[in-house]
Design an enzyme around this catalytic site. Sequence first.
Site, PDB file in Angstrom:
ATOM      1  N   HIS A  76       0.825  -1.218   0.000  1.00  0.00           N
ATOM      2  CA  HIS A  76       0.000   0.000   0.000  1.00  0.00           C
ATOM      3  C   HIS A  76       0.856   1.264   0.000  1.00  0.00           C
ATOM      4  O   HIS A  76       0.508   2.265   0.621  1.00  0.00           O
ATOM      5  CB  HIS A  76      -0.956   0.023   1.202  1.00  0.00           C
ATOM      6  N   ASN A 149     -10.305  -2.863   2.531  1.00  0.00           N
ATOM      7  CA  ASN A 149     -10.012  -2.821   1.096  1.00  0.00           C
ATOM      8  C   ASN A 149     -11.301  -2.562   0.317  1.00  0.00           C
ATOM      9  O   ASN A 149     -12.393  -2.533   0.907  1.00  0.00           O
ATOM     10  CB  ASN A 149      -9.420  -4.157   0.629  1.00  0.00           C
TER      11      ASN A 149
HETATM   12 FE1  HDD Z   1      -2.454  -4.809   5.495  1.00  0.00          FE
HETATM   13  C1  HDD Z   1      -1.024  -1.776   5.167  1.00  0.00           C
HETATM   14  C2  HDD Z   1      -5.428  -3.524   4.304  1.00  0.00           C
HETATM   15  C3  HDD Z   1      -3.879  -7.933   5.618  1.00  0.00           C
HETATM   16  C4  HDD Z   1       0.342  -6.017   6.907  1.00  0.00           C
HETATM   17  N1  HDD Z   1      -3.089  -3.010   4.840  1.00  0.00           N
HETATM   18  C5  HDD Z   1      -2.347  -1.874   4.801  1.00  0.00           C
HETATM   19  C6  HDD Z   1      -3.142  -0.791   4.314  1.00  0.00           C
HETATM   20  C7  HDD Z   1      -4.380  -1.282   4.061  1.00  0.00           C
HETATM   21  C8  HDD Z   1      -4.351  -2.682   4.409  1.00  0.00           C
HETATM   22  C9  HDD Z   1      -5.567  -0.525   3.527  1.00  0.00           C
HETATM   23  C10 HDD Z   1      -2.654   0.628   4.086  1.00  0.00           C
HETATM   24  C11 HDD Z   1      -2.939   1.497   5.274  1.00  0.00           C
HETATM   25  C12 HDD Z   1      -2.487   2.898   4.982  1.00  0.00           C
HETATM   26  O1  HDD Z   1      -3.121   3.527   4.110  1.00  0.00           O
HETATM   27  O2  HDD Z   1      -1.541   3.330   5.602  1.00  0.00           O
HETATM   28  N2  HDD Z   1      -4.259  -5.595   4.965  1.00  0.00           N
HETATM   29  C13 HDD Z   1      -5.369  -4.879   4.618  1.00  0.00           C
HETATM   30  C14 HDD Z   1      -6.510  -5.748   4.619  1.00  0.00           C
HETATM   31  C15 HDD Z   1      -6.082  -6.983   4.979  1.00  0.00           C
HETATM   32  C16 HDD Z   1      -4.662  -6.890   5.219  1.00  0.00           C
HETATM   33  C17 HDD Z   1      -7.918  -5.303   4.271  1.00  0.00           C
HETATM   34  C18 HDD Z   1      -6.857  -8.250   5.144  1.00  0.00           C
HETATM   35  C19 HDD Z   1      -8.123  -8.302   5.396  1.00  0.00           C
HETATM   36  N3  HDD Z   1      -1.864  -6.644   6.104  1.00  0.00           N
HETATM   37  C20 HDD Z   1      -2.611  -7.795   6.114  1.00  0.00           C
HETATM   38  C21 HDD Z   1      -1.864  -8.854   6.753  1.00  0.00           C
HETATM   39  C22 HDD Z   1      -0.651  -8.313   7.135  1.00  0.00           C
HETATM   40  C23 HDD Z   1      -0.687  -6.927   6.713  1.00  0.00           C
HETATM   41  C24 HDD Z   1      -2.359 -10.275   6.969  1.00  0.00           C
HETATM   42  C25 HDD Z   1       0.513  -8.933   7.839  1.00  0.00           C
HETATM   43  C26 HDD Z   1       0.504 -10.052   8.491  1.00  0.00           C
HETATM   44  N4  HDD Z   1      -0.632  -4.050   5.886  1.00  0.00           N
HETATM   45  C27 HDD Z   1       0.356  -4.708   6.520  1.00  0.00           C
HETATM   46  C28 HDD Z   1       1.562  -3.851   6.833  1.00  0.00           C
HETATM   47  C29 HDD Z   1       1.091  -2.465   6.301  1.00  0.00           C
HETATM   48  C30 HDD Z   1      -0.272  -2.765   5.716  1.00  0.00           C
HETATM   49  C31 HDD Z   1       2.850  -4.363   6.328  1.00  0.00           C
HETATM   50  C32 HDD Z   1       2.043  -1.733   5.365  1.00  0.00           C
HETATM   51  C33 HDD Z   1       2.029  -0.304   5.812  1.00  0.00           C
HETATM   52  C34 HDD Z   1       1.284  -0.303   7.043  1.00  0.00           C
HETATM   53  O3  HDD Z   1       0.903  -1.563   7.361  1.00  0.00           O
HETATM   54  O4  HDD Z   1       1.036   0.664   7.714  1.00  0.00           O
HETATM   55  O5  HDD Z   1       1.795  -3.842   8.189  1.00  0.00           O
END
Ligand code: HDD
Length: 711
Positions: A76, A149
């Site tokens: 993202h 999402n």
């Molecule tokens: Fe995630 C960012 C949505 C599963 C690890 N995720 C991130 C963002 C969104 C989502 C919208 C951007 C937030 C922003 O604008 O700063 N992610 C989801 C959804 C998931 C999901 C809807 C499942 C239903 N994500 C998911 C899993 C993991 C992560 C299973 C790790 C085990 N996601 C992350 C992250 C991020 C992230 C690496 C990257 C930047 C952040 O968190 O802030 O931790």
Amino acid sequence: MAKKKNNKDTQKINDLEQYRVDSDEKVMTTNQGLKVNDTNNSLKSGERGATLLEDFLLREKITHFDHERIPERIVHARGSGAHGFFELYESIEKYSKAGIFTDTERKTPVFVRFSTVAGSKGSPDLARDVRGFAVKFYTEEGTWDLVGNNMPIFFIQDAMKFPDLIHSVKPEPNNEIPQAASAHDTFYDFVSRTTETLHNHIWAMSDRAIPRSLRMMEGFGIHTFRLINKKGESHFVKFHWKPTLGVHSVTWEEAVKINGADADFHRRDLWDAIEAGQFPEWELGIQVVPEKDEHKYEFDLLDPTKLIPEEMVPVQIIGKMTLNRNPDNFFAETEQVAFLPGHIVPGIDFTNDPLLQGRLFSYRDTQLSRLGTPNFHQIPINKPIVPVHNNQRDGHMQMDIPEGRGAYFPNSLMGSCPHLAKMADGGFTHYEERIDAKKIRARSESFNDHFSQPALFYRSLSDWEQEHVAGAYSFELGKCKVQDIKERMLYMISQIDSDLAKIVAENIGLKVPKIVEKPINQAIGADASKKEQQPGNKKNYLEEDPALSQANTKFDSIATRQIACLVADEFDMSAFKKMKKALEKENAMVKLIAPHGGTVTCDEGMDHEVDAAISTTESVLFDAVYVPGGEKAVMQLKKEGKYIKFINEAFKHCKAIAVDGAGEQLLDASFVKDHKDDAAIHISASPNNFIESISQHRNWDRREVAMQVPV
Ligand code: HDD
């Protein structure tokens, strides 16, 4: 210039006021407040001599510059944000005690960040991808983040697989190719071996993955959460965001071209709509399932690869979110905003969805490396609107000055403060879920249905949506190189829908295998003894769920639609005036596209400001085209091939086109010549007919003819 405080602003916007820096009519200083007299020349030993180490002005400026990037989000990375507020229509206190869900007088401030998943920070907006839809609610009981999402399900069932999923879709590690694209071998190697991905994957192959606008897509909390009422009773809940403009997409061909013509298409669209006062809106809906019905369905509520069909549990609309202010600074707000699914408030709680559980760990961890400090909650955009008191201390970039002798609990030296909150006073307590289980590393057998819902989704789509899905699979697999991977993927698609698999196979010049070399039971890397992990047989518990199709969305508005008016000097002012008035009455955006920039003169001798010279714009950036006529003007347009191409492309992408008077000659010079009876082609007709066609978004009935347009 910083915006002035406005009594219509939310509390969060007012809180941010103290941090905004307005340099209007101010003198330049160093970071220490020293007035700067020269910022163009470094300090040298003579005019042509070497720079001196003493030059603290040079060092401060360059050092700051050298460090002004922070790591982009691991996923993202590409995003756009906006401020707004949420209002509740009516209390749902029977389900939740959260203030945001019980107090209809409140205007809860929000900051929203939309994103693509796979691309880097500078990647184009129209990648085929899931869109992030993250909402930070600054509530009076603390901050609640709903990090969702634009698709209601996720690719995997357990957070343990997230690094594998992301490593497979990101550019391949040896050559960092391709950028912001899933169409490559590593992704399909993973997807074809991980059958739980197939549901989210088919959504990603649908039009949902190429939205017309961030303002025209749905949002979903995805996981089943809990709502907790005052009595401590729990209900399962799924959250939905429904855009008031309906759910609309572009075609893949347009998406590819938009990425070249305006890589910031979605970001610009969101920004421009807010600047124009056309505030994006979404209604918040909930699907509520009582505790007693936890096991009523043929899918597991804790499985994030499953949705609850709206046919089975209708969505209740409970409130509305409006985005009404652009950020003042992209980095300070949109880049530094930190969303954590673990940010909840009393009245909302988690379930044991294993994906959600893992997310509760991952997001805090990632902010530490991205923002570099456990004090990231003190960054203005992340600060709650309510006071923060605890015994956490120090760390990089500590912004607060905590008073007092100690930082521990219990204490007597500080009068036992900060003291604990009783539950009745809003103290958070977890829902007391009964747990009696063995500690195991496994997955529930109730998660093993991987084909029923992708099939339900595909069945629920209209003809044109199904064609787009087939086209997307064909494009993506067509880009893969390894035959084994393509065949295994065809086999997986055949498990969803055999006809779909046949179309894709034909398009990529292969046959659907009857069986694949590696049985699908290896998909989740399961050892054969783990029977519960094998994908089960496809079920059919619902023939169709109309809510899944964009054909059933709203088609009642042309607000903010971009209308290209192709003009040259001496264009027909009276026709144009009538059309413009009608379009603008419906809040459409009328843009003049002329052979050159500056101004263009109509046949009544008035000069009109040109919005874009034809050389700087493309048909794919607009929703509809209008040619007002005027003999001389149209003669000039006809001479330039790009105007013909403009019309041809609009026709190819099934858009509405209207012409008045001599404007018809431009149609005659284009592919439209033999298709003037098309329902969305309007020749010297009432503006209302044109408006009606634009509100239909596209005339998909045209698509067979449209395919023949040679652009
Ligand atoms: Fe995630 C960012 C949505 C599963 C690890 N995720 C991130 C963002 C969104 C989502 C919208 C951007 C937030 C922003 O604008 O700063 N992610 C989801 C959804 C998931 C999901 C809807 C499942 C239903 N994500 C998911 C899993 C993991 C992560 C299973 C790790 C085990 N996601 C992350 C992250 C991020 C992230 C690496 C990257 C930047 C952040 O968190 O802030 O931790």
